[in-house]
Design an enzyme around this catalytic site. Structure first.
Site, short mmCIF file in Angstrom:
data_model
loop_
_atom_site.label_atom_id
_atom_site.label_comp_id
_atom_site.label_asym_id
_atom_site.label_seq_id
_atom_site.Cartn_x
_atom_site.Cartn_y
_atom_site.Cartn_z
N VAL A 1 0.85 -1.21 0.00
CA VAL A 1 0.00 0.00 0.00
C VAL A 1 0.88 1.25 0.00
CG1 VAL A 1 -1.59 1.36 1.43
CG2 VAL A 1 -2.03 -1.06 1.08
N LYS A 2 1.92 1.24 0.85
CA LYS A 2 2.76 2.44 0.98
C LYS A 2 3.53 2.74 -0.30
CE LYS A 2 3.07 2.46 5.94
NZ LYS A 2 3.90 2.45 7.14
N ARG B 1 5.24 -10.67 -1.59
CA ARG B 1 4.84 -12.05 -1.29
C ARG B 1 5.39 -12.44 0.07
NH1 ARG B 1 9.15 -13.45 0.24
NH2 ARG B 1 10.99 -14.20 -0.88
N ARG C 1 17.15 -25.76 5.76
CA ARG C 1 18.00 -26.94 5.50
C ARG C 1 19.34 -26.49 4.90
NH1 ARG C 1 18.73 -30.29 1.42
NH2 ARG C 1 17.28 -29.20 0.08
N ASP D 1 14.06 -12.77 4.56
CA ASP D 1 13.21 -12.47 3.40
C ASP D 1 11.88 -13.21 3.45
OD1 ASP D 1 14.18 -15.00 2.92
OD2 ASP D 1 14.47 -14.69 0.77
N HIS E 1 19.30 -4.89 -3.50
CA HIS E 1 18.56 -5.49 -2.39
C HIS E 1 18.73 -4.69 -1.11
CE1 HIS E 1 18.55 -9.88 -4.10
NE2 HIS E 1 18.11 -8.99 -4.96
N GLU F 1 12.63 -8.06 2.95
CA GLU F 1 13.62 -7.84 1.88
C GLU F 1 12.96 -7.06 0.75
OE1 GLU F 1 16.77 -10.66 -0.31
OE2 GLU F 1 14.75 -10.88 -1.11
N ASN G 1 14.02 -7.59 -14.25
CA ASN G 1 13.01 -8.48 -13.70
C ASN G 1 12.67 -9.59 -14.68
OD1 ASN G 1 11.15 -9.12 -11.55
ND2 ASN G 1 9.54 -8.56 -12.99
N ILE H 1 12.83 -15.44 -15.62
CA ILE H 1 13.10 -16.60 -16.47
C ILE H 1 14.18 -17.47 -15.83
CG2 ILE H 1 13.93 -17.35 -18.78
CD1 ILE H 1 11.44 -15.73 -19.21
P1 0O2 Z 1 13.31 -16.79 -3.75
O1 0O2 Z 1 12.62 -18.02 -4.18
O2 0O2 Z 1 13.30 -15.75 -4.83
O3 0O2 Z 1 12.87 -16.26 -2.44
P2 0O2 Z 1 19.90 -15.50 1.20
O4 0O2 Z 1 19.63 -16.80 0.46
O5 0O2 Z 1 18.89 -14.45 0.86
O6 0O2 Z 1 20.06 -15.60 2.65
P3 0O2 Z 1 22.00 -14.45 -0.33
O7 0O2 Z 1 22.23 -15.39 -1.48
O8 0O2 Z 1 23.18 -13.75 0.20
O9 0O2 Z 1 21.35 -15.21 0.81
O10 0O2 Z 1 20.92 -13.38 -0.69
P4 0O2 Z 1 20.81 -12.59 -1.99
O11 0O2 Z 1 21.93 -12.88 -2.89
O12 0O2 Z 1 20.56 -11.22 -1.59
O13 0O2 Z 1 19.53 -13.28 -2.67
C1 0O2 Z 1 18.27 -13.15 -2.13
C2 0O2 Z 1 17.24 -13.29 -3.23
O14 0O2 Z 1 17.68 -12.60 -4.41
C3 0O2 Z 1 16.98 -14.69 -3.71
O15 0O2 Z 1 16.06 -15.30 -2.85
C4 0O2 Z 1 16.39 -14.43 -5.10
O16 0O2 Z 1 15.07 -13.97 -5.01
C5 0O2 Z 1 17.24 -13.28 -5.57
N1 0O2 Z 1 18.44 -13.78 -6.26
C6 0O2 Z 1 19.71 -13.78 -5.82
N2 0O2 Z 1 20.54 -14.29 -6.74
C7 0O2 Z 1 19.78 -14.63 -7.82
C8 0O2 Z 1 20.06 -15.19 -9.11
O17 0O2 Z 1 21.22 -15.49 -9.46
N3 0O2 Z 1 19.00 -15.38 -9.94
C9 0O2 Z 1 17.71 -15.04 -9.61
N4 0O2 Z 1 16.74 -15.26 -10.49
N5 0O2 Z 1 17.43 -14.51 -8.38
C10 0O2 Z 1 18.43 -14.32 -7.52
P5 0O2 Z 1 15.96 -16.86 -2.71
O18 0O2 Z 1 15.59 -17.18 -1.31
O19 0O2 Z 1 17.21 -17.51 -3.23
O20 0O2 Z 1 14.82 -17.26 -3.66
#
Ligand code: 0O2
Length: 266
Positions: free
Chosen positions: A22-23, A46, A58, A73, A121, A140, A149, A154
């Protein structure tokens, strides 16, 4: 953990995602109602699914009782922008707000991930009001262009399909696609001013037309019907010319007429 407990754990995150959506949508509205270009194009949010939370526990060896402290996140907001420059404006907007505090920043635009992933991020803390009182929770915020995006969506589907073992030949094509996306963002930035001019004229025109139609509708209640029909025909004639200056001057004249009727009826 029982499903009922999961629901209780996730409830504040659902509230946070709804409030944040909303914000951020309000920011878009605020810019547009002032006839200004909004650095935010769209927003969506989400709450992480239970299976993704378990998967992360895990992978990172997190105990279930620590998920709210260690998984940052569970609440996720994605902000899409038209231009790379807008991303940094959005970051500034968030930094200046008092209702969210930035805890971590990752600039994957300057520091592109080996996969080709680009995005900005932020991990923020945000307060939600629950029946047990105020809860400070992590969220996050991913900020990216529409092009970034497209690529990330993809690539994410392919990661899912190949269970994080994307074959080498597909990885290569994804890397090539990431380069093309980078080029596309750069090209768009180079015609930034032109696109902005076109878009702001469009926003101004849309607001003026709605203001004129609003005034005409109100005149129907207070003025002579034949006069209002004449004004309306005049408006359609001007509208057909597609000339913003004429439209602005017509809107001003109509404002004076409407103001006259308002004064008469007081
Ligand atoms: P989902 O299903 O999107 O939620 P973290 O796993 O967050 O503790 P990390 O890797 O340091 O550790 O965090 P990072 O790199 O900030 O990534 C967090 C999220 O960014 C991911 O969440 C993805 O949504 C997105 N992301 C990061 N790297 C990639 C990438 O190479 N490709 C795509 N498509 N998305 C990416 P999750 O939990 O991995 O997945």
């Amino acid at each position: 953990m029982e499903i009922q407990l999961w629901k209780e754990i996730l409830m504040p995150y659902e509230l946070a995602v709804q409030e944040l959506e909303v914000k951020f949508n309000h920011i878009i509205k605020d810019y547009r109602s002032r006839n200004m270009y909004s650095p935010i194009e769209t927003v969506n949010g989400r709450v992480k699914s239970i299976s993704s939370i378990l998967e992360k526990c895990r992978k990172k060896n997190i105990a279930i009782e620590n998920i709210t402290n260690e998984i940052e996140d569970i609440a996720g907001i994605r902000i899409m922008c038209q231009f790379v420059e807008d991303i940094y404006k959005v970051v500034e907007i968030i930094k200046n707000r008092s209702d969210m505090e930035i805890r971590q920043e990752k600039d994957y635009i300057e520091n592109v991930k080996p996969s080709g992933y680009r995005s900005y991020h932020l991990i923020v803390t945000y307060n939600v009001e629950t029946m047990e009182g105020t809860r400070k929770i992590f969220a996050e915020i991913q900020i990216r262009t529409l092009a970034m995006n497209f690529w990330a969506t993809i690539e994410h589907s392919l990661q899912y399909k190949y269970r994080h073992n994307i074959p080498e030949h597909i990885k290569k094509r994804l890397n090539a696609a990431a380069d093309a996306i980078l080029k596309l963002d750069e090209e768009m930035s180079s015609i930034h001013d032109e696109i902005m001019d076109a878009q702001s004229s469009f926003i101004i025109q849309a607001n003026i037309v709605s203001e004129i139609l609003n005034n005409i509708q109100n005149l129907y209640k207070v003025a002579n019907k034949r006069e209002v029909v004449k004004i309306q025909d005049e408006f359609f004639e001007i509208y057909k010319q597609n000339d913003l200056e004429q439209l602005i001057s017509f809107a001003k004249q109509l404002d004076i007429i409407a103001e006259g009727y308002r004064a008469q009826n007081q």
